[in-house]
Design a protein around this motif. Structure first.
Motif, PDB file in Angstrom:
ATOM      1  N   UNK A  29       0.806  -1.204   0.000  1.00 29.50           N
ATOM      2  CA  UNK A  29       0.000   0.000   0.000  1.00 29.50           C
ATOM      3  C   UNK A  29       0.845   1.262   0.000  1.00 29.50           C
ATOM      4  N   UNK A  30       0.279   2.297  -0.476  1.00 26.54           N
ATOM      5  CA  UNK A  30       0.910   3.580  -0.566  1.00 26.54           C
ATOM      6  C   UNK A  30       0.266   4.539   0.409  1.00 26.54           C
ATOM      7  N   UNK A  31      -0.006   5.751  -0.011  1.00 21.96           N
ATOM      8  CA  UNK A  31      -0.669   6.691   0.886  1.00 21.96           C
ATOM      9  C   UNK A  31      -2.071   6.185   1.210  1.00 21.96           C
ATOM     10  N   UNK A  32      -2.497   6.502   2.424  1.00 19.33           N
ATOM     11  CA  UNK A  32      -3.837   6.114   2.862  1.00 19.33           C
ATOM     12  C   UNK A  32      -4.556   7.366   3.340  1.00 19.33           C
ATOM     13  N   UNK A  33      -5.853   7.372   3.144  1.00 17.53           N
ATOM     14  CA  UNK A  33      -6.640   8.508   3.586  1.00 17.53           C
ATOM     15  C   UNK A  33      -7.867   8.073   4.353  1.00 17.53           C
ATOM     16  N   UNK A  34      -8.330   8.983   5.199  1.00 21.56           N
ATOM     17  CA  UNK A  34      -9.619   8.808   5.885  1.00 21.56           C
ATOM     18  C   UNK A  34     -10.561   9.911   5.403  1.00 21.56           C
ATOM     19  N   UNK A  35     -11.784   9.526   5.138  1.00 19.67           N
ATOM     20  CA  UNK A  35     -12.837  10.455   4.753  1.00 19.67           C
ATOM     21  C   UNK A  35     -14.039  10.205   5.646  1.00 19.67           C
ATOM     22  N   UNK A  36     -14.971  11.150   5.649  1.00 20.34           N
ATOM     23  CA  UNK A  36     -16.215  10.955   6.381  1.00 20.34           C
ATOM     24  C   UNK A  36     -17.372  11.525   5.587  1.00 20.34           C
ATOM     25  N   UNK A  37     -18.522  10.900   5.806  1.00 20.35           N
ATOM     26  CA  UNK A  37     -19.718  11.321   5.095  1.00 20.35           C
ATOM     27  C   UNK A  37     -20.910  11.262   6.029  1.00 20.35           C
ATOM     28  N   UNK A  38     -21.502  12.430   6.266  1.00 19.08           N
ATOM     29  CA  UNK A  38     -22.723  12.513   7.058  1.00 19.08           C
ATOM     30  C   UNK A  38     -23.921  12.335   6.134  1.00 19.08           C
ATOM     31  N   UNK A  39     -25.075  11.960   6.688  1.00 17.48           N
ATOM     32  CA  UNK A  39     -26.276  11.740   5.846  1.00 17.48           C
ATOM     33  C   UNK A  39     -26.617  12.966   5.018  1.00 17.48           C
ATOM     34  N   UNK A  40     -26.813  12.765   3.732  1.00 12.78           N
ATOM     35  CA  UNK A  40     -27.202  13.846   2.846  1.00 12.78           C
ATOM     36  C   UNK A  40     -26.090  14.810   2.479  1.00 12.78           C
ATOM     37  N   UNK A  41     -24.863  14.498   2.876  1.00 12.88           N
ATOM     38  CA  UNK A  41     -23.743  15.410   2.611  1.00 12.88           C
ATOM     39  C   UNK A  41     -22.679  14.716   1.769  1.00 12.88           C
ATOM     40  N   UNK A  42     -21.753  15.502   1.269  1.00 15.15           N
ATOM     41  CA  UNK A  42     -20.664  14.968   0.472  1.00 15.15           C
ATOM     42  C   UNK A  42     -19.669  14.222   1.353  1.00 15.15           C
ATOM     43  N   UNK A  43     -18.910  13.378   0.697  1.00  9.65           N
ATOM     44  CA  UNK A  43     -17.821  12.698   1.387  1.00  9.65           C
ATOM     45  C   UNK A  43     -16.642  13.664   1.474  1.00  9.65           C
ATOM     46  N   UNK A  44     -16.171  13.912   2.693  1.00  9.64           N
ATOM     47  CA  UNK A  44     -15.137  14.919   2.919  1.00  9.64           C
ATOM     48  C   UNK A  44     -13.857  14.313   3.475  1.00  9.64           C
ATOM     49  N   UNK A  45     -12.774  14.911   3.070  1.00 16.86           N
ATOM     50  CA  UNK A  45     -11.458  14.490   3.529  1.00 16.86           C
ATOM     51  C   UNK A  45     -11.273  14.763   5.016  1.00 16.86           C
TER      52      UNK A  45
END
Length: 122
Positions: A29-45
């Motif tokens: 694996x290379x770089x890893x990221x975490x994102x989050x997404x609340x209901x009805x909203x975009x997925x954010x870094x």
């Protein structure tokens, strides 16, 4: 076949802590990221970490509260979340790609986990 499996989500009170894990398999694996997404909203870094953990990057709302880390011997990336706030609840996803760039946009990542729910109660 790349597989990412998140765990560690749950219900916590405001001000509490959780540690999310992302177990990776399938290739180096290379770089890893975490994102989050609340209901009805975009997925954010949320945060990203380079392949050897020497570089990290965070979105401003979590700086000083969240810490991303990785254990390459276990092929696992972590997100330690402290001082959780009412605006933090979401489904949290980990993601990876095939380079070591600390990408911040969802389309820059090719592989995703299924997500883990984080809920914060007041």
């Amino acid at each position: 076949q790349v597989q990412l499996v998140e765990s560690g989500g749950g219900l916590v009170q405001t001000g509490g802590s959780l540690r999310l894990s992302c177990a990776a398999s399938g290739r180096t694996f290379y770089a890893m990221g975490w994102f989050r997404q609340a209901p009805g909203k975009e997925r954010n870094f949320v945060a990203a970490i380079s392949s050897r953990g020497l570089r990290t990057y965070y979105t401003d709302p979590v700086k000083g509260r969240f810490t991303i880390s990785r254990d390459n011997a276990k092929n696992t990336v972590y997100l330690q979340m402290n001082s959780l706030k009412p605006e933090d609840p979401a489904v949290y996803f980990c993601a990876t790609n095939s380079d070591d760039y600390l990408a911040t946009r969802p389309y820059e990542y090719s592989y995703w986990g299924q997500g883990t729910q984080v809920t914060v109660s007041s």
